[in-house]
Design a protein around this motif. Structure first.
Motif, mmCIF file in Angstrom:
data_model
loop_
_atom_site.group_PDB
_atom_site.id
_atom_site.type_symbol
_atom_site.label_atom_id
_atom_site.label_comp_id
_atom_site.label_asym_id
_atom_site.label_seq_id
_atom_site.Cartn_x
_atom_site.Cartn_y
_atom_site.Cartn_z
ATOM 1 N N PRO A 129 0.838 -1.205 0.000
ATOM 2 C CA PRO A 129 0.000 0.000 0.000
ATOM 3 C C PRO A 129 0.872 1.254 0.000
ATOM 4 O O PRO A 129 2.002 1.249 0.519
ATOM 5 N N ASP A 130 0.357 2.322 -0.568
ATOM 6 C CA ASP A 130 1.146 3.538 -0.687
ATOM 7 C C ASP A 130 1.616 4.062 0.665
ATOM 8 O O ASP A 130 2.690 4.665 0.766
ATOM 9 N N ASP A 131 0.799 3.846 1.717
ATOM 10 C CA ASP A 131 1.141 4.411 3.017
ATOM 11 C C ASP A 131 1.874 3.427 3.923
ATOM 12 O O ASP A 131 2.116 3.726 5.098
ATOM 13 N N ALA A 132 2.245 2.252 3.427
ATOM 14 C CA ALA A 132 2.979 1.288 4.245
ATOM 15 C C ALA A 132 4.419 1.758 4.427
ATOM 16 O O ALA A 132 5.071 2.183 3.469
ATOM 17 N N ALA A 133 4.911 1.650 5.652
ATOM 18 C CA ALA A 133 6.268 2.112 5.924
ATOM 19 C C ALA A 133 7.318 1.206 5.298
ATOM 20 O O ALA A 133 8.386 1.679 4.895
ATOM 21 N N ARG A 134 7.001 -0.077 5.192
ATOM 22 C CA ARG A 134 7.988 -1.045 4.699
ATOM 23 C C ARG A 134 7.277 -2.352 4.397
ATOM 24 O O ARG A 134 6.116 -2.537 4.771
ATOM 25 N N GLY A 135 8.006 -3.260 3.754
ATOM 26 C CA GLY A 135 7.524 -4.616 3.562
ATOM 27 C C GLY A 135 8.432 -5.605 4.276
ATOM 28 O O GLY A 135 9.546 -5.267 4.681
ATOM 29 N N ARG A 176 10.817 1.600 -2.122
ATOM 30 C CA ARG A 176 10.120 0.871 -1.063
ATOM 31 C C ARG A 176 11.087 -0.071 -0.345
ATOM 32 O O ARG A 176 11.629 -0.994 -0.956
ATOM 33 N N PRO A 177 11.301 0.127 0.955
ATOM 34 C CA PRO A 177 12.178 -0.785 1.699
ATOM 35 C C PRO A 177 11.481 -2.112 2.006
ATOM 36 O O PRO A 177 10.312 -2.142 2.394
ATOM 37 N N VAL A 178 12.199 -3.205 1.833
ATOM 38 C CA VAL A 178 11.711 -4.544 2.173
ATOM 39 C C VAL A 178 12.782 -5.214 3.027
ATOM 40 O O VAL A 178 13.960 -5.239 2.656
ATOM 41 N N ARG A 179 12.363 -5.748 4.169
ATOM 42 C CA ARG A 179 13.289 -6.449 5.060
ATOM 43 C C ARG A 179 12.965 -7.947 5.062
ATOM 44 O O ARG A 179 11.824 -8.346 4.860
ATOM 45 N N VAL A 180 13.990 -8.747 5.313
ATOM 46 C CA VAL A 180 13.833 -10.201 5.369
ATOM 47 C C VAL A 180 14.079 -10.664 6.791
ATOM 48 O O VAL A 180 15.072 -10.270 7.423
ATOM 49 N N GLY A 181 13.174 -11.503 7.308
ATOM 50 C CA GLY A 181 13.295 -12.028 8.653
ATOM 51 C C GLY A 181 13.539 -13.526 8.647
ATOM 52 O O GLY A 181 12.780 -14.285 8.032
ATOM 53 N N PHE A 182 14.587 -13.966 9.335
ATOM 54 C CA PHE A 182 14.918 -15.381 9.457
ATOM 55 C C PHE A 182 14.161 -15.949 10.656
ATOM 56 O O PHE A 182 14.207 -15.396 11.746
ATOM 57 N N GLU A 183 13.479 -17.068 10.426
ATOM 58 C CA GLU A 183 12.488 -17.581 11.364
ATOM 59 C C GLU A 183 13.024 -18.793 12.132
ATOM 60 O O GLU A 183 13.028 -19.903 11.599
#
Length: 403
Positions: A129-135, A176-183
């Motif tokens: 979404p346009d207003d999302a801070a990040r993915g 658009r910043p996207v971060r990856v999380g290791f689970e």
């Protein structure tokens, strides 16, 4: 579904679509109407968040076709749906008749895993979404624990460096910043937060961090506040939380007949005894074949071995409907983790995903018989989670995203 934390941050709550089997674009769009729209209507949520699962082939297709990404975003928007996070743990065939250890392949020693994750980041940048801070994108905790040696660790570290470089390029190209999380997950190279600190410290924490699955945290017998503090001290950000609860048995000897009803052929259900708590706190690797007295790689193995209780079993159970006694769930751990995350001046994480992917393998009496029953169950889980967050002081936002 959006909520506002007292500190002002918007928190996105959705459910993970890896519970559904679709692996092509037409099937993914069809499942929006079958499940997501009825869930949204039941909850009165606009937007409803989805933690979208895209198998590797469709992720590659979308990553190569900007027009297809725009079409998918339109399909989501007109239905009142939003996507701020993707589940990049299963590579493909996650709802196949038998998955078991295949879910950990390919792992982070391979270019296939790197390419898939960067495809997801490129897709997500255009779905946000346009207003999302990040993915955010969640992924496996490097690999299953064996085989694993220094050469494997070095190969994985090289790919994490390339991942960070690729994510920087996605942000440069899209804004658009996207971060990856290791689970962390039972049985893997990274099972607990001490192992996360040992294996992942030193990576680019502007773009890489942890996806904290609350069922996995419970199976490691970790105390949530201490686990979160450990990650914070190490500088490892929690970029995503999977809101889940594990199966629990206080006395597996007495409860063996009830537990046998939960044995099934599709997924691994790693089982950990309370002895795991001391090992986890010390940073040891659970389910060490040299010390099988407090861990097993599947529920039937644990039952046959007669591990001492109590047990926590990596079997995601519906949040709003814990198992009937004598079995239970790890809801107390879930509640303690949410309290540790959201009690304070700022939200501890802004991407929450309800991830009960096991609806189709629950004991027969608990399994949904129709698509409508599955949608109703997922809606009830989301309502449960929303109410838990409201009790912690978050405020639901009614905010339409459709034109």
């Amino acid at each position: 579904m959006r909520l506002r934390h007292a500190g002002g941050r918007t928190v996105h709550l959705g459910y993970c679509t890896n519970v559904h089997p679709a692996e092509d674009l037409a099937g993914i769009v069809a499942q929006l109407d079958t499940y997501a729209v009825p869930i949204r209507e039941t909850l009165g949520a606009d937007p409803l968040g989805l933690g979208l699962w895209l198998a590797a082939p469709v992720a590659a297709e979308l990553a190569a076709d900007p027009a297809a990404r725009r079409r998918l975003r339109t399909e989501l928007t007109v239905r009142g749906l939003e996507v701020v996070t993707l589940n990049g743990f299963p590579y493909a065939a996650f709802q196949a008749p038998v998955v078991k250890g295949a879910v950990y392949r390919p792992d982070w020693t391979t270019d296939d895993r790197l390419g898939y994750t960067l495809d997801l980041a490129r897709v997500l940048a255009d779905l946000l979404p346009d207003d999302a801070a990040r993915g955010s994108v969640s992924t496996l905790p490097l690999a299953w624990r064996a085989p694993w040696d220094h050469s494997h660790a070095e190969a994985a570290r090289q790919r994490l460096d390339r991942l960070a470089t690729g994510l920087a390029a996605v942000e440069r190209d899209t804004g658009r910043p996207v971060r990856v999380g290791f689970e962390p997950e039972p049985g893997c190279v990274v099972e607990s937060t001490p192992q996360a600190v040992a294996a992942l410290s030193g990576m680019d924490t502007d773009r890489l961090g942890i996806c904290l699955d609350l069922a996995h945290l419970a199976c490691a017998w970790e105390e949530p506040a201490a686990a979160l503090e450990r990650l914070a001290v190490a500088g490892l950000p929690v970029v995503k939380v999977q809101v889940s609860a594990a199966l629990e048995a206080a006395d597996p000897t007495v409860d063996a007949a009830a537990l046998r009803r939960w044995v099934e052929p599709r997924f691994l259900h790693q089982t950990r005894t309370a002895g795991c708590a001391a090992a986890s706190a010390g940073g040891l690797r659970a389910a060490d074949p040299a010390d099988p007295s407090w861990a097993a790689d599947d529920l039937d193995v644990a039952l046959d071995a007669g591990l001492p209780g109590p047990w926590r079993v990596h079997y995601h159970v519906p949040l709003h409907a814990p198992p009937e006694p004598p079995l239970g769930s790890t809801l107390p751990v879930l509640r303690a983790a949410l309290a540790a995350l959201f009690t304070g001046a700022d939200a501890g994480c802004d991407h929450l995903d309800v991830e009960t992917y096991t609806w189709g393998v629950l004991p027969a009496a608990r399994r949904p018989r129709t698509d409508a029953e599955l949608a109703a169950g997922i809606a009830a889980e989301l309502a449960f989670t929303r109410d838990e967050l409201v009790a912690l002081g978050l405020t639901p936002l009614a905010e339409a995203v459709r034109a």
